[in-house]
Design a protein around this motif. Structure first.
Motif, PDB file in Angstrom:
ATOM      1  N   ASN A  43      33.840  31.160  32.516  1.00  0.00           N
ATOM      2  CA  ASN A  43      34.387  32.502  32.736  1.00  0.00           C
ATOM      3  C   ASN A  43      33.286  33.461  33.153  1.00  0.00           C
ATOM      4  O   ASN A  43      32.212  33.497  32.551  1.00  0.00           O
ATOM      5  N   ASP A  44      33.558  34.245  34.174  1.00  0.00           N
ATOM      6  CA  ASP A  44      32.603  35.232  34.666  1.00  0.00           C
ATOM      7  C   ASP A  44      32.774  36.524  33.861  1.00  0.00           C
ATOM      8  O   ASP A  44      33.851  37.128  33.892  1.00  0.00           O
ATOM      9  N   PRO A  45      31.740  36.973  33.147  1.00  0.00           N
ATOM     10  CA  PRO A  45      31.865  38.203  32.357  1.00  0.00           C
ATOM     11  C   PRO A  45      32.227  39.424  33.202  1.00  0.00           C
ATOM     12  O   PRO A  45      32.987  40.284  32.741  1.00  0.00           O
ATOM     13  N   ALA A  46      31.697  39.492  34.422  1.00  0.00           N
ATOM     14  CA  ALA A  46      32.018  40.632  35.287  1.00  0.00           C
ATOM     15  C   ALA A  46      33.491  40.628  35.667  1.00  0.00           C
ATOM     16  O   ALA A  46      34.158  41.678  35.677  1.00  0.00           O
ATOM     17  N   GLU A  47      34.016  39.440  35.933  1.00  0.00           N
ATOM     18  CA  GLU A  47      35.441  39.326  36.249  1.00  0.00           C
ATOM     19  C   GLU A  47      36.302  39.699  35.047  1.00  0.00           C
ATOM     20  O   GLU A  47      37.341  40.366  35.190  1.00  0.00           O
ATOM     21  N   MET A  48      35.865  39.272  33.858  1.00  0.00           N
ATOM     22  CA  MET A  48      36.606  39.613  32.647  1.00  0.00           C
ATOM     23  C   MET A  48      36.580  41.113  32.397  1.00  0.00           C
ATOM     24  O   MET A  48      37.568  41.697  31.950  1.00  0.00           O
ATOM     25  N   MET A  49      35.456  41.756  32.673  1.00  0.00           N
ATOM     26  CA  MET A  49      35.333  43.199  32.505  1.00  0.00           C
ATOM     27  C   MET A  49      36.283  43.937  33.452  1.00  0.00           C
ATOM     28  O   MET A  49      36.968  44.883  33.042  1.00  0.00           O
ATOM     29  N   LEU A  50      36.359  43.470  34.690  1.00  0.00           N
ATOM     30  CA  LEU A  50      37.254  44.103  35.665  1.00  0.00           C
ATOM     31  C   LEU A  50      38.721  43.920  35.262  1.00  0.00           C
ATOM     32  O   LEU A  50      39.533  44.837  35.399  1.00  0.00           O
ATOM     33  N   LEU A  51      39.047  42.727  34.767  1.00  0.00           N
ATOM     34  CA  LEU A  51      40.414  42.478  34.329  1.00  0.00           C
ATOM     35  C   LEU A  51      40.786  43.370  33.149  1.00  0.00           C
ATOM     36  O   LEU A  51      41.908  43.877  33.065  1.00  0.00           O
ATOM     37  N   ALA A  52      39.827  43.572  32.218  1.00  0.00           N
ATOM     38  CA  ALA A  52      40.084  44.430  31.067  1.00  0.00           C
ATOM     39  C   ALA A  52      40.299  45.881  31.494  1.00  0.00           C
ATOM     40  O   ALA A  52      41.066  46.622  30.878  1.00  0.00           O
ATOM     41  N   GLN A  53      39.619  46.289  32.574  1.00  0.00           N
ATOM     42  CA  GLN A  53      39.752  47.655  33.063  1.00  0.00           C
ATOM     43  C   GLN A  53      40.954  47.822  33.988  1.00  0.00           C
ATOM     44  O   GLN A  53      41.295  48.949  34.369  1.00  0.00           O
ATOM     45  N   GLY A  54      41.590  46.712  34.367  1.00  0.00           N
ATOM     46  CA  GLY A  54      42.729  46.766  35.280  1.00  0.00           C
ATOM     47  C   GLY A  54      42.315  47.000  36.722  1.00  0.00           C
ATOM     48  O   GLY A  54      43.123  47.462  37.534  1.00  0.00           O
ATOM     49  N   THR A  55      41.070  46.672  37.055  1.00  0.00           N
ATOM     50  CA  THR A  55      40.566  46.868  38.411  1.00  0.00           C
ATOM     51  C   THR A  55      40.816  45.622  39.256  1.00  0.00           C
ATOM     52  O   THR A  55      40.583  44.506  38.789  1.00  0.00           O
ATOM     53  N   PRO A  56      41.306  45.776  40.484  1.00  0.00           N
ATOM     54  CA  PRO A  56      41.510  44.603  41.339  1.00  0.00           C
ATOM     55  C   PRO A  56      40.190  43.859  41.588  1.00  0.00           C
ATOM     56  O   PRO A  56      39.143  44.487  41.800  1.00  0.00           O
ATOM     57  N   ILE A  57      40.234  42.556  41.544  1.00  0.00           N
ATOM     58  CA  ILE A  57      39.026  41.742  41.709  1.00  0.00           C
ATOM     59  C   ILE A  57      38.825  41.445  43.190  1.00  0.00           C
ATOM     60  O   ILE A  57      39.516  40.608  43.785  1.00  0.00           O
ATOM     61  N   GLU A  58      37.902  42.183  43.771  1.00  0.00           N
ATOM     62  CA  GLU A  58      37.520  41.959  45.158  1.00  0.00           C
ATOM     63  C   GLU A  58      36.048  41.568  45.203  1.00  0.00           C
ATOM     64  O   GLU A  58      35.274  41.947  44.311  1.00  0.00           O
ATOM     65  N   PRO A  59      35.640  40.797  46.214  1.00  0.00           N
ATOM     66  CA  PRO A  59      34.252  40.290  46.257  1.00  0.00           C
ATOM     67  C   PRO A  59      33.196  41.379  46.137  1.00  0.00           C
ATOM     68  O   PRO A  59      32.222  41.232  45.395  1.00  0.00           O
ATOM     69  N   GLU A  60      33.370  42.500  46.840  1.00  0.00           N
ATOM     70  CA  GLU A  60      32.361  43.562  46.799  1.00  0.00           C
ATOM     71  C   GLU A  60      32.308  44.218  45.424  1.00  0.00           C
ATOM     72  O   GLU A  60      31.227  44.473  44.874  1.00  0.00           O
ATOM     73  N   ILE A  61      33.492  44.488  44.863  1.00  0.00           N
ATOM     74  CA  ILE A  61      33.545  45.118  43.529  1.00  0.00           C
ATOM     75  C   ILE A  61      32.971  44.172  42.475  1.00  0.00           C
ATOM     76  O   ILE A  61      32.224  44.595  41.586  1.00  0.00           O
ATOM     77  N   LEU A  62      33.292  42.876  42.596  1.00  0.00           N
ATOM     78  CA  LEU A  62      32.787  41.891  41.646  1.00  0.00           C
ATOM     79  C   LEU A  62      31.269  41.788  41.720  1.00  0.00           C
ATOM     80  O   LEU A  62      30.582  41.707  40.686  1.00  0.00           O
ATOM     81  N   GLN A  63      30.730  41.827  42.949  1.00  0.00           N
ATOM     82  CA  GLN A  63      29.272  41.731  43.110  1.00  0.00           C
ATOM     83  C   GLN A  63      28.565  42.951  42.515  1.00  0.00           C
ATOM     84  O   GLN A  63      27.525  42.824  41.854  1.00  0.00           O
ATOM     85  N   LYS A  64      29.130  44.128  42.723  1.00  0.00           N
ATOM     86  CA  LYS A  64      28.525  45.339  42.168  1.00  0.00           C
ATOM     87  C   LYS A  64      28.574  45.326  40.638  1.00  0.00           C
ATOM     88  O   LYS A  64      27.618  45.740  39.966  1.00  0.00           O
ATOM     89  N   MET A  65      29.681  44.820  40.092  1.00  0.00           N
ATOM     90  CA  MET A  65      29.796  44.732  38.643  1.00  0.00           C
ATOM     91  C   MET A  65      28.777  43.751  38.073  1.00  0.00           C
ATOM     92  O   MET A  65      28.156  43.996  37.032  1.00  0.00           O
ATOM     93  N   GLN A  66      28.569  42.631  38.763  1.00  0.00           N
ATOM     94  CA  GLN A  66      27.577  41.652  38.314  1.00  0.00           C
ATOM     95  C   GLN A  66      26.169  42.245  38.338  1.00  0.00           C
ATOM     96  O   GLN A  66      25.361  42.001  37.435  1.00  0.00           O
ATOM     97  N   GLN A  67      25.866  43.033  39.371  1.00  0.00           N
ATOM     98  CA  GLN A  67      24.548  43.672  39.441  1.00  0.00           C
ATOM     99  C   GLN A  67      24.387  44.711  38.340  1.00  0.00           C
ATOM    100  O   GLN A  67      23.318  44.836  37.741  1.00  0.00           O
ATOM    101  N   ARG A  68      25.459  45.466  38.078  1.00  0.00           N
ATOM    102  CA  ARG A  68      25.383  46.501  37.039  1.00  0.00           C
ATOM    103  C   ARG A  68      25.203  45.883  35.654  1.00  0.00           C
ATOM    104  O   ARG A  68      24.498  46.426  34.805  1.00  0.00           O
TER     105      ARG A  68
END
Length: 326
Positions: A43-68
């Motif tokens: 499981n990708d923690p960044a993806e899980m964080m986005l899912l918890a926030q209700g944010t659509p999982i898109e490659p650019e958003i996922l990459q920025k979340m992983q960097q953050r």
């Protein structure tokens, strides 16, 4: 005399310092293994964080979340960063709620502390006299009854006992609340559930320790000199058996403070065990890592306190330590 006291104090301080230093590799080892297991999880923690926030999982958003979140860095760099933050009390934030893990642990500690205290107190109150009685009445009717009850008590699963107590005292008799809370009345059923298995185990261990001491030469010598049985039992035998009791209590306290997940879950008590189960179910890795680090710290500190009590209860341990230091 002053020199001897100074030497003993120096030895004691040295012993405590060594044991505290021993904390470091233990905590590092446990945290490294836990962090590694979380790292290799699919499981990708960044993806899980986005899912918890209700944010659509898109490659650019996922990459920025992983960097953050620092997930784009190598494993060792992530682990070292986590360790340095943990030393300052920062275990990160929950992926689900976004709340700091430290605040979650501090919020759930009081209920677990109360449950631990009452369970240990009840265990000592019942196991010590029954264990002594069983040893004194060895192979008599009283001994057989106590041993049979302890066998049954150890065999009954904790979750079954908790449901049985809940049905009898909460649903049928309506004497105690179904849901546990921080009050004494609300903690009674979970306390009995936890103390039951520990009490039965302690009775058997205390009985064995007392019987071992009663068979030693100093007891036979005291009896030959006409010393009363009660004085032999409480002044000598019980004192020499305290090491076993301290060992059992240290293990139980560490276990209970680590979290009594099943009991807390059944009685809906907001403690560390319940928090850990929620985190594992939701794959909330920062909470799991913080909980494991807490458990490791508690177990090592409890063992350190138990070792110090050994040195107080048994002068031979102090003498051996002094000789080894010299």
């Amino acid at each position: 005399m002053k020199r001897e006291d100074s030497v003993r104090k120096r030895i004691k301080n040295s012993y405590i310092l060594k044991r505290l230093l021993f904390l470091v590799p233990v905590i590092l080892g446990v945290s490294f293994i836990t962090f590694g297991l979380m790292y290799i999880s699919p499981n990708d923690p960044a993806e899980m964080m986005l899912l918890a926030q209700g944010t659509p999982i898109e490659p650019e958003i996922l990459q920025k979340m992983q960097q953050r979140m620092g997930l784009d860095k190598p494993f060792l760099e992530q682990y070292i960063t986590w360790i340095f933050n943990a030393v300052r009390g920062d275990f990160g934030s929950s992926y689900v709620s976004g709340e700091p893990v430290r605040d979650m642990i501090l919020r759930n500690i009081p209920a677990t502390l109360k449950l631990t205290f009452y369970s240990c107190l009840m265990t000592i109150v019942f196991s010590l006299p029954l264990g002594i009685l069983s040893a004194v009445k060895q192979n008599k009717f009283t001994d057989y009854i106590i041993r049979f009850c302890t066998f049954v008590g150890v065999s009954v699963p904790g979750f079954f006992l908790s449901l049985l107590l809940m049905y009898e005292f909460s649903i049928r008799l309506k004497l105690l609340p179904v849901r546990g809370d921080s009050t004494l009345k609300g903690l009674l059923l979970p306390t009995v559930t936890l103390a039951m298995a520990m009490t039965c185990k302690y009775i058997r261990q205390i009985r064995a320790a007392i019987l071992e001491e009663l068979g030693k030469g100093y007891v036979k010598g005291a009896r030959a000199r006409g010393v009363k049985e009660r004085i032999i039992l409480y002044k000598n035998v019980l004192k020499n058996s305290m090491l076993t009791i301290v060992t059992l209590m240290a293990m139980s306290i560490g276990y209970l403070l680590g979290g009594t997940a099943v009991v807390e879950r059944i009685f809906s008590i907001q403690g560390l065990g319940n928090m850990a189960m929620d985190a594992i179910t939701a794959r909330d890795y920062p909470v799991v890592e913080g909980f494991v680090a807490w458990m490791a710290l508690i177990f090592v500190l409890i063992n350190l306190l138990a070792d110090l009590l050994y040195r107080v209860l048994n002068p031979k341990i102090r003498l051996q330590a002094s000789e080894s230091e010299d």
